[in-house]
Scaffold this motif. Structure first.
Motif, PDB file in Angstrom:
ATOM      1  N   PHE A 142       0.662  -1.161  -0.031  1.00 20.21           N
ATOM      2  CA  PHE A 142      -0.441  -0.166   0.225  1.00 20.21           C
ATOM      3  C   PHE A 142       0.851   1.408  -0.259  1.00 20.21           C
ATOM      4  O   PHE A 142       0.281   2.524   0.033  1.00 20.21           O
ATOM      5  N   ARG A 143       2.522   1.226   0.805  1.00 15.95           N
ATOM      6  CA  ARG A 143       2.990   2.267   0.204  1.00 15.95           C
ATOM      7  C   ARG A 143       4.749   2.013   0.193  1.00 15.95           C
ATOM      8  O   ARG A 143       5.221   1.983   0.419  1.00 15.95           O
ATOM      9  N   SER A 189      -1.808  -1.706   8.012  1.00 20.63           N
ATOM     10  CA  SER A 189      -2.533  -0.825   6.948  1.00 20.63           C
ATOM     11  C   SER A 189      -3.238   0.627   6.628  1.00 20.63           C
ATOM     12  O   SER A 189      -3.166   0.992   6.151  1.00 20.63           O
ATOM     13  N   PHE A 190      -3.768   0.515   7.696  1.00 21.30           N
ATOM     14  CA  PHE A 190      -4.107   1.864   9.026  1.00 21.30           C
ATOM     15  C   PHE A 190      -2.646   2.614   9.189  1.00 21.30           C
ATOM     16  O   PHE A 190      -3.751   3.482   9.395  1.00 21.30           O
ATOM     17  N   GLU A 193       0.050   5.426   7.425  1.00 21.47           N
ATOM     18  CA  GLU A 193      -0.887   7.121   6.900  1.00 21.47           C
ATOM     19  C   GLU A 193       0.601   7.788   7.478  1.00 21.47           C
ATOM     20  O   GLU A 193       0.790   8.170   6.600  1.00 21.47           O
ATOM     21  N   ARG A 194       0.782   8.035   8.536  1.00 22.12           N
ATOM     22  CA  ARG A 194       2.069   8.904   9.323  1.00 22.12           C
ATOM     23  C   ARG A 194       3.051   8.294   8.558  1.00 22.12           C
ATOM     24  O   ARG A 194       4.811   8.870   9.361  1.00 22.12           O
ATOM     25  N   ARG A 196       5.252   8.187   5.974  1.00 22.27           N
ATOM     26  CA  ARG A 196       6.726   9.459   5.507  1.00 22.27           C
ATOM     27  C   ARG A 196       6.768   9.700   6.234  1.00 22.27           C
ATOM     28  O   ARG A 196       8.569  10.250   5.857  1.00 22.27           O
TER      29      ARG A 196
END
Length: 240
Positions: A142-143, A189-190, A193-194, A196
């Protein structure tokens, strides 16, 4: 990302959660094996026993994550945590890392509770370790920008070898390994998000560490992967 060049002091400063977990591993192992401690009683009270969990001893869903049945078991799991945990402790942040680590371990133990016989007894942080692998898989799926191509190859190779060894070796809690991996993939996967900003922070720390240690070690990604795979194979032989 998986090359450890820090001094012991720097490692404990940068990765206090991992340091604390490994410290607990070692302390509990010593309490069990040293003859002047009631090791048998400690092991019996902390091990995961499905029957006792069903009778209300819910702490046994957590304590097996830190308990190990022998030195090779302790060595493999602690080595894996030191190798694969630091990146995630910085990418996720300390609170999220320990939350995910414990959550994947507990979910692996819950799967063991529901899918294994009531008489089944288990110890070890393998479910949580496979949870870390699952989080890395979430990044890959996902990333993709969070991991380099070389690190992605290392993760995929380790996951494949780990799953194969899960089904090949005797006395392995297959349920905990597989459900820990799935829990890490889903929860991770949740949680990424932070990632990066924290990944950039981790890279800056790594560069400072390499600079203070005199530069990077002469290890290519291929040689690192080969060394890890050989280590896993040896541990597999010892655990049979």
């Amino acid at each position: 990302m998986f090359i450890r060049t820090e001094s012991f002091k720097d490692f404990t400063r940068y990765y206090p959660i991992i340091t604390g977990i490994v410290f607990i591993h070692i302390v509990l192992y010593l309490l069990i094996v040293l003859p002047f401690f009631p090791g048998g009683l400690i092991f019996e009270r902390l091990a995961g026993v499905n029957l006792y969990i069903m009778e209300g001893e819910l702490w046994r869903l957590v304590t097996p994550i830190f308990l190990h049945s022998g030195f090779p078991h302790l060595l493999f799991n602690s080595f894996s945590l030191v190798l694969f945990g630091p990146g995630l402790e910085h990418i996720l942040g300390r609170k999220s890392f320990i939350t995910l680590y414990l959550s994947t371990g507990i979910l692996a133990n819950l799967a063991t509770l529901f899918l294994k016989p009531l008489t089944y007894t288990h110890v070890g942080s393998s479910g949580a370790i496979f949870g870390l692998f699952g989080i890395y898989l979430a990044m890959i799926f996902f990333r993709k920008e969070m991991l380099s191509r070389e690190n992605t190859q290392v993760v995929l190779a380790i996951v494949v070898i780990g799953v194969i060894m899960t089904f090949v070796n005797a006395n392995v809690n297959v349920t905990a390994h597989i459900f820990g991996l799935l829990a890490g993939l889903i929860l991770g996967s949740f949680a990424i998000e932070r990632g990066r900003e924290l990944t950039s922070s981790f890279q800056r720390i790594t560069k400072r560490t390499l600079h203070s240690s005199g530069g990077p070690k002469k290890w290519s990604p291929t040689s690192i992967m080969l060394a890890v795979l050989i280590f896993l194979a040896l541990i597999g032989l010892l655990s049979r």
